[in-house]
Design an enzyme around this catalytic site. Structure first.
Site, PDB file in Angstrom:
ATOM      1  CG  ASN A   1      -0.329  -0.241   2.508  1.00  0.00           C
ATOM      2  OD1 ASN A   1       0.690  -0.924   2.601  1.00  0.00           O
ATOM      3  ND2 ASN A   1      -0.906   0.309   3.560  1.00  0.00           N
TER       4      ASN A   1
ATOM      5  CD  GLU B   1       1.321  -1.422  10.753  1.00  0.00           C
ATOM      6  OE1 GLU B   1       0.193  -1.983  10.809  1.00  0.00           O
ATOM      7  OE2 GLU B   1       1.716  -0.747   9.798  1.00  0.00           O
TER       8      GLU B   1
ATOM      9  CB  CYS C   1      -2.387  -0.435   8.692  1.00  0.00           C
ATOM     10  SG  CYS C   1      -0.932   0.630   8.765  1.00  0.00           S
TER      11      CYS C   1
ATOM     12  CD  GLU D   1       8.429  -1.049  12.164  1.00  0.00           C
ATOM     13  OE1 GLU D   1       9.332  -1.682  11.601  1.00  0.00           O
ATOM     14  OE2 GLU D   1       7.255  -1.017  11.750  1.00  0.00           O
TER      15      GLU D   1
END
Length: 493
Positions: A162, A258, A293, A473
């Site tokens: 994405n 993630e 997300c 992150e």
């Protein structure tokens, strides 16, 4: 800026469609060449090498061999290399953005922004790396105790489709600047900009320091299980994350995961309505067709403002986000990544209808002509009268589908907000500071907004609660996580 609107293959296609291993491109040994399809028109862009097991092992061996040399390069020199990469990215920004727009169907305007954000991350971590330091301790006069941080070794990165170039950039920079070598597996759908990047920056690194593969499940299984890998990270789905964790467990690898979200935007009765409407629309990330997300795809509206807000939200979405040609600068909503994504979204729309939700807008493919008629486009879709036990409110759709729920009792609200297995992001709207602070404590999510939505901020840690993953992150925290601590005790006698 020149308008890109011709339906011909981009001039910036990688000249080397092979696997980037040990400083050069190679034909696959046990892999194959895969057609890459543009979701804009359903046509083949090019063919790219996909790695098999042997190819993946070869990349890991190259990274392992290069590690000792790369770790011996001074931190300051590694930082200088990252700054050079940032400049090269900026010099090639338009072609890299164009590749991503062609490859995944997201609008060129947002892809340009992602390329610049990528360059900013190379600059950021070049500046932050010297801040990662050890410690000293004086416990007795006859001993000197100190701790140093050393790189881990080979780090494997598995990235999604994405945000192709952005994902490649931010997953490269943090392990590299701390002295690790990397093997990056880019997504099956969107490998083009990553390979083009290595064509233009490969000479800045010694052979084997950066290795880039496209590939599927077999390659991923090798990366997560091979003993030479000291850390493996993934951005992907919960099932894949669980599989990676199981595979990594046998060799006790470090992991950062993630894994997506079913994120909630909660609006109290005292919300600033114009700001709220803007935030609801922005939070769904229609530019990427909801394929993000962090999208706030569940919207909880207090009953006293529900009807008016729904009316304004639907009007604004329909006015601002119409699927169109991703290669045109003015386009604000592009295509889904492939036909599988279209079928997934279609399935969930049918489920929503069957479960009794009301379709307020969208729910199907838009009417587009010419080349675009063969593309993977879907209209922005909003359901109202949604209940939390419906699948469209429980499961991550990863597409342009928003579910709006009405609430009245606050305790029931938070029970429903936190009832999903995910906990990545969340947004809260209220004009009362005390309400906002109490609400954010109740929200089980790792990255929260108050009276805004969607925006990510450079250098701040990103990650989720619950099944949305583990680790943080995009920040100084990640640099520390790319090292291991060595404690030293030195006698002074």
């Amino acid at each position: 800026m020149a308008q890109i609107d011709e339906f011909s293959a981009p001039q910036s296609l990688p000249k080397n469609p092979g696997l980037y291993v040990n400083g050069s491109f190679h034909r696959p040994r046990d892999g194959f060449y895969q057609e890459i399809i543009s979701p804009i028109n359903g046509k083949i862009i090019t063919k790219v090498a996909f790695a098999g097991k042997e190819d993946t092992v070869s990349a890991l061996e190259a990274a392992d061999k290069a590690f000792e040399g790369w770790r011996s390069v001074s931190t300051l020199e590694r930082c200088n290399i990252m700054r050079k990469v940032a400049q090269v990215v900026r010099d090639h920004a338009e072609e890299l953005a164009t590749l991503d727009a062609w490859n995944i169907g997201s609008p060129i305007s947002i892809m340009r922004a992602e390329v610049e954000y990528s360059a900013m991350n190379f600059d950021l971590f070049a500046g932050l790396a010297p801040a990662v330091t050890g410690e000293t301790h004086r416990l007795t006069d006859d001993m000197f105790h100190y701790m140093i941080r050393e790189p881990l070794g080979v780090v494997a990165r598995i990235i999604p489709y994405n945000h192709p170039f952005l994902g490649m950039a931010i997953k490269m920079v943090t392990p590299l600047v701390m002295g690790n070598t990397v093997v990056v597996k880019v997504s099956e759908q969107a490998p083009l900009s990553a390979f083009r990047l290595m064509e233009i920056i490969g000479d800045l690194f010694p052979p084997g320091v950066v290795n880039v593969l496209a590939g599927g499940r077999e390659s991923g299984e090798v990366l997560s299980s091979h003993p030479v890998v000291k850390k493996v990270t993934l951005v992907g789905s919960v099932p894949v994350g669980r599989a990676i964790s199981r595979s990594a467990a046998d060799t006790l690898k470090l992991t950062t995961l993630e894994l997506g979200g079913k994120n909630a935007l909660v609006a109290y009765q005292d919300s600033d309505i114009p700001k709220l409407v803007e935030g609801i629309v922005k939070g769904m990330n229609w530019f990427w067709c909801g394929q993000s997300c962090s999208s706030t795809s569940r919207v909880f509206l207090h009953e006293s403002i529900h009807d008016e807000v729904v009316k304004q939200v639907v009007e604004r979405i329909n006015a601002e986000h119409k699927p169109g040609n991703p290669l045109k600068t003015e386009t604000t909503m592009g295509a889904l990544v492939d036909t599988k994504a279209i079928e997934r979204v279609k399935k969930y729309v049918e489920i929503g209808r069957a479960e009794g939700a009301t379709l307020a807008t969208g729910g199907g493919t838009p009417s587009l002509s010419g080349e675009l008629s063969g593309g993977c486009f879907w209209s922005p879709t909003v359901f109202t009268n949604v209940k939390q036990n419906m699948r469209i409110a429980q499961e991550e759709i990863f597409g342009p589908v928003m579910a709006i729920l009405k609430w009245s009792d606050e305790d029931t609200l938070w029970k429903e907000v936190n009832s999903v297995e995910y906990g990545l992001t969340g947004s809260i709207y209220t004009t009362n500071t005390a309400t906002a602070q109490k609400a954010v404590k109740r929200m089980e999510a790792g990255y929260c907004w108050i009276n805004t939505s969607s925006t990510h901020f450079l250098g701040l840690p990103f990650g989720g609660y619950k099944q949305s993953g583990m680790g943080r992150e995009h920040s100084l925290h990640e640099l520390y996580d790319m090292t291991q601590v060595k404690t030293v005790h030195m006698s002074l006698e």
